[in-house]
Design a protein around this motif. Structure first.
Motif, mmCIF file in Angstrom:
data_model
loop_
_atom_site.group_PDB
_atom_site.id
_atom_site.type_symbol
_atom_site.label_atom_id
_atom_site.label_comp_id
_atom_site.label_asym_id
_atom_site.label_seq_id
_atom_site.Cartn_x
_atom_site.Cartn_y
_atom_site.Cartn_z
ATOM 1 N N TRP A 5 -10.831 -6.542 41.710
ATOM 2 C CA TRP A 5 -11.602 -7.328 40.750
ATOM 3 C C TRP A 5 -10.980 -8.712 40.676
ATOM 4 C CZ3 TRP A 5 -16.153 -5.983 38.796
ATOM 5 C CH2 TRP A 5 -16.680 -6.740 37.749
ATOM 6 N N GLN B 210 -11.892 -12.712 39.363
ATOM 7 C CA GLN B 210 -12.743 -13.708 38.705
ATOM 8 C C GLN B 210 -14.119 -13.137 38.362
ATOM 9 O OE1 GLN B 210 -12.797 -17.162 41.229
ATOM 10 N NE2 GLN B 210 -10.658 -17.690 40.808
ATOM 11 N N CYS B 211 -14.081 -12.006 37.669
ATOM 12 C CA CYS B 211 -15.297 -11.348 37.179
ATOM 13 C C CYS B 211 -16.214 -10.877 38.301
ATOM 14 C CB CYS B 211 -16.075 -12.263 36.242
ATOM 15 S SG CYS B 211 -15.130 -12.790 34.795
#
Length: 461
Positions: free
Chosen positions: A410, A412-413
């Motif tokens: 995961w 940066q979103c």
């Protein structure tokens, strides 16, 4: 082969005259680019013939040949020259240099709108297209019924084409293209706009053309479609032919190219170009087929693609029995372990990993992940070694298959690959006798009552 003078890959392997449907030699297309429109006039009138333009090579010295009855794939990133190449082969564009030899009737399905007049109705465009292909009015009248049935757009076929949706346009364009019963069918990416039912209808017709010995030149961004339909393929990038070979390993290199980080893109291109012509995979029947699980040390995939590490490095992918014995010839219905090691190079958050199994033609059949989508291990520190292991039941029919492994993180979103190995493993599945299922995957339950039952009774009159 590789061109010794330029170092570029060449897929030109001249077949015998009676075996070649298409031969392309040194094809080049150059466009002149001007910074300002007035520079065209300056250049034409300059007394010393000064150049105000710069050359843009849409294609540069592309050579390949296609045999009769072959389905040949062309893949590449957007702007690589695929559509330009097909337009030259179809006679829509003129090459700046090089030769094209086409034997037989050619029918082309290029991007939407090519060859159709938006002010004419569908019927009128069909007649016009037939005239361009050399058919008389009477011959096209005979073909119109089949075109209408295949396109299946109802009364819209009698309406101006400008009122069509993109899907209706694709339906009619494909119906017209195949109505010519061409010796060489050129199919660009226009089919991607149709609905799934129509796409399947088109692919079924393409398979019929293959069965009757027709030659197809196929362009698509769908890796599964290219590997399923095509026996060979070429990879274009920036107008150059980077690679040629069997469809599946060429598609694997294409994936490596499009997923390469910007800073290493040129190095990836150079590495792929150096491969030139890929060697062919050993035939699926080359190895013996014992009844029990077995390991063949010579069964190694030639199409393995190792992506750049982005925080992890995968190593030692393997399939073993439940007792730990390495195997690559499996028995349908038995359980096995697929394992690999993950070396964590930098911190990973919400990471998960898994594997997928693909057919010999590159169709993804299924796989297993360590966590559901959106979940994973909260944090993995650098220097950590993760030994991943998956237990699975072999539900596949007799044949050759490939397993790919990967780990995502995961960032940066968004979820992105931390590392990935495509076609990391090659294995075969031996037949079971008697075979009690059809197709590729065994859907029978592992235990319990028989999955098929029936009753026999007298039919009512």
């Amino acid at each position: 082969m590789t061109d010794g003078a330029t170092g570029r890959a060449s897929a030109f392997d001249p077949p015998a005259d009676d075996a070649a449907a298409l031969v392309v030699r040194g094809l080049t297309k150059v466009y002149r680019l001007y910074d300002r429109r007035i520079h065209r006039l300056f250049e034409s009138l300059h007394p010393l013939r000064r150049n105000y333009h710069r050359d843009f090579y849409a294609l540069r010295d592309v050579s390949f040949s296609v045999h009769r009855g072959e389905t040949f794939g062309i893949i590449g990133r957007n702007g690589s020259g695929k559509s330009t190449l097909l337009k030259i082969l179809a006679g829509v564009l003129t090459a700046s240099d090089g030769q094209v030899q086409v034997r037989g009737r050619v029918s082309a399905l290029l991007e939407l709108g090519t060859g159709f007049n938006p002010l004419l109705t569908g019927i009128e465009n069909c007649r016009f297209a037939g005239a361009l292909m050399g058919y008389s009015g009477a011959e096209m009248d005979e073909k119109l019924r089949a075109i209408e049935e295949f396109a299946d757009i109802g009364e819209y076929i009698r309406q101006p084409v400008r009122s069509y949706s993109s899907g209706m346009f694709a339906r009619l364009a494909f119906a017209v293209a195949i109505s010519a019963e061409p010796d060489l069918l050129i199919v660009d990416e226009a089919l991607s706009v149709g609905d799934e039912a129509f796409q399947r209808k088109c692919f079924a017709r393409i398979e019929q053309i293959q069965q009757r010995g027709g030659t197809i030149l196929f362009v698509s961004h769908s890796a599964a479609a290219v590997t399923h339909l095509c026996s060979r393929a070429i990879l274009l990038d920036r107008g150059e032919l980077l690679l040629a070979g069997e469809a599946r390993p060429v598609v694997a290199r294409y994936h490596r190219l499009i997923y390469a980080p910007p800073e290493s893109l040129q190095a990836t291109r150079d590495e792929i170009r150096r491969e030139g012509i890929l060697p062919t995979e050993p035939p699926a029947e080359a190895a013996p087929k014992p009844a029990d699980d077995w390991f063949d040390p010579h069964m190694k995939p030639l199409s393995t693609v190792r992506y750049e590490s982005r925080g992890a490095e995968l190593a030692s992918p393997r399939i073993t029995t439940l007792s730990g014995e390495p195997v690559n010839l499996l028995t349908s219905g038995q359980e096995y372990l697929l394992s690999f090691d993950m070396h964590i190079r930098r911190e990973l958050r919400r990471s998960r990993w898994g594997f997928t199994i693909k057919s010999l033609t590159g169709v993804e059949l299924g796989g297993i992940t360590s966590h559901p989508e959106g979940h994973g291990v909260d944090r993995l520190e650098p220097g950590t070694l993760v030994r991943a292991q998956f237990r699975f039941r072999c539900l596949l029919a007799e044949g050759t298959y490939f397993a790919s492994v990967g780990v995502v993180r995961w960032e940066q979103c968004a979820q992105e690959w931390a590392h990935r190995l495509d076609d990391a493993l090659m294995f075969r599945v031996s037949p079971t006798v008697p075979r009690e299922f059809s197709g590729t995957v065994d859907f029978r339950p592992p235990a319990g009552p028989p999955c098929a039952s029936w009753t026999i009774e007298e039919d009512a009159p």
